[in-house]
Design an enzyme around this catalytic site. Structure first.
Site, PDB file in Angstrom:
ATOM      1  N   LYS A  14     -43.598 -67.937 -70.391  1.00 48.22           N
ATOM      2  CA  LYS A  14     -44.262 -69.066 -71.054  1.00 48.22           C
ATOM      3  C   LYS A  14     -45.059 -68.590 -72.279  1.00 48.22           C
ATOM      4  CE  LYS A  14     -46.605 -70.090 -67.265  1.00 48.22           C
ATOM      5  NZ  LYS A  14     -46.142 -69.033 -66.329  1.00 48.22           N
ATOM      6  N   ARG A  88     -51.109 -77.326 -63.625  1.00 48.75           N
ATOM      7  CA  ARG A  88     -50.617 -76.535 -62.502  1.00 48.75           C
ATOM      8  C   ARG A  88     -50.744 -77.272 -61.184  1.00 48.75           C
ATOM      9  NH1 ARG A  88     -51.497 -71.131 -65.121  1.00 48.75           N
ATOM     10  NH2 ARG A  88     -50.704 -69.611 -63.674  1.00 48.75           N
ATOM     11  N   ARG A 127     -45.656 -55.536 -67.820  1.00 51.73           N
ATOM     12  CA  ARG A 127     -46.248 -56.228 -68.979  1.00 51.73           C
ATOM     13  C   ARG A 127     -47.519 -55.551 -69.500  1.00 51.73           C
ATOM     14  NH1 ARG A 127     -47.763 -62.406 -68.353  1.00 51.73           N
ATOM     15  NH2 ARG A 127     -48.684 -61.622 -66.446  1.00 51.73           N
ATOM     16  N   ARG A 161     -53.148 -56.485 -67.309  1.00 60.36           N
ATOM     17  CA  ARG A 161     -53.995 -57.460 -66.622  1.00 60.36           C
ATOM     18  C   ARG A 161     -54.338 -57.009 -65.212  1.00 60.36           C
ATOM     19  NH1 ARG A 161     -51.236 -63.244 -67.750  1.00 60.36           N
ATOM     20  NH2 ARG A 161     -51.893 -63.557 -65.593  1.00 60.36           N
ATOM     21  N   ARG A 172     -49.940 -65.307 -56.363  1.00 59.85           N
ATOM     22  CA  ARG A 172     -49.702 -66.169 -57.535  1.00 59.85           C
ATOM     23  C   ARG A 172     -48.418 -66.981 -57.352  1.00 59.85           C
ATOM     24  NH1 ARG A 172     -50.060 -61.832 -62.171  1.00 59.85           N
ATOM     25  NH2 ARG A 172     -49.563 -63.552 -63.574  1.00 59.85           N
TER      26      ARG A 172
END
Ligand code: AP5
Length: 216
Positions: A14, A88, A127, A161, A172
């Site tokens: 996203k 969400r 990431r 992160r 998550r």
């Protein structure tokens, strides 16, 4: 001008596609995740309130994120808004519909980014992002051209992160399936849903999103 939602699980791409749309269409990315992380980095009261929740991979309250989105929407967006990571929950989706109506605006498309869970683990654990400009990279699929230096702004402040690990990702994902995935049916029923293959290469995903938007 179009207002769109990018909908998909953690790691679906996203943020990557939202940044593309900002560059190519002058749209404005509204990422509740980035706003919350910014509050944590600045050490604000809100940041202290949400830090533990986010580190565990749980959702923060609807009231907090709805307030953040409302504030940012009041600033306006010439090329349209890209809602990234919001809504969400069904409550957030209803709140967004209300905000749009109040602003005399419309939600034009909801783009579901379809991926499978196995790919998400590899994406999330590889990431890293630029702490200065927010550019998103990946150890394998999108490394920086020069190791340790952001391609976009030249910063050496590259970060990982706190919630990007395999354990937190399980929570998550569970939050996504329990609370966010019902939005797929919600927007389908409203006739606003389109789906793209989020497993394709970044450029191919961008092309697929562009063709959805150009169809109107
Ligand atoms: P948030 O920051 O929104 O995280 P998320 O939804 O988990 O999404 P991610 O940012 O992890 O993934 P992404 O889909 O943007 O993928 P990306 O483009 O980076 O939320 C964090 C937390 O904040 C939540 O857990 C919650 O606590 C809280 N929160 C936020 N909003 C909330 C809300 N509305 N309500 C309640 N709580 C909220 O890509 C991932 C990686 O894959 C990158 O390395 C990228 O380079 C790579 N990649 C991307 N696309 C491709 C591709 N096509 N092929 C190969 N690699 C790719």
């Amino acid at each position: 001008m179009a207002n769109i939602i990018l909908l998909g699980p953690p790691g679906a791409g996203k943020g990557t596609q939202a940044k593309r749309l900002e560059e190519t269409r002058g749209m404005v990315q509204l990422s509740t995740g980035d706003m919350l992380k910014d509050a944590i980095a600045r050490g604000t009261e809100l940041g202290r309130q949400v830090e533990g929740i986010m580190a565990r991979g749980e959702l923060v309250t609807d009231e907090i994120v709805i307030g953040l989105i409302e504030d940012r929407m009041n600033d306006g967006a010439g090329g349209g808004f890209i809602f990234d990571g919001f809504p969400r929950t069904l409550k957030q989706a209803d709140a967004l519909a209300g905000l749009m109506t109040r602003m005399g605006s419309t939600l034009d498309r909801v783009i579901e980014m379809q991926v499978d869970d196995a790919a998400l683990v590899a994406r999330i654990t590889g990431r890293f992002t630029c702490g200065n400009c927010g550019a998103v990279y990946h150890d394998v699929t999108r490394p920086t051209k020069v190791a340790g230096v952001c391609d976009v702004c030249g910063s050496t402040d590259l970060r990982r992160r706190a919630d990007d690990n395999a354990d937190t990702l399980k929570t998550r994902l569970m939050e996504y399936y329990k609370k966010t995935s019902p939005l797929i049916g919600y927007y389908y029923a409203k006739g606003q849903l389109s789906a793209v293959d989020g497993l394709a290469e970044v450029d191919a995903v961008a092309d697929a999103i562009a063709s959805v938007l150009d169809k109107g």
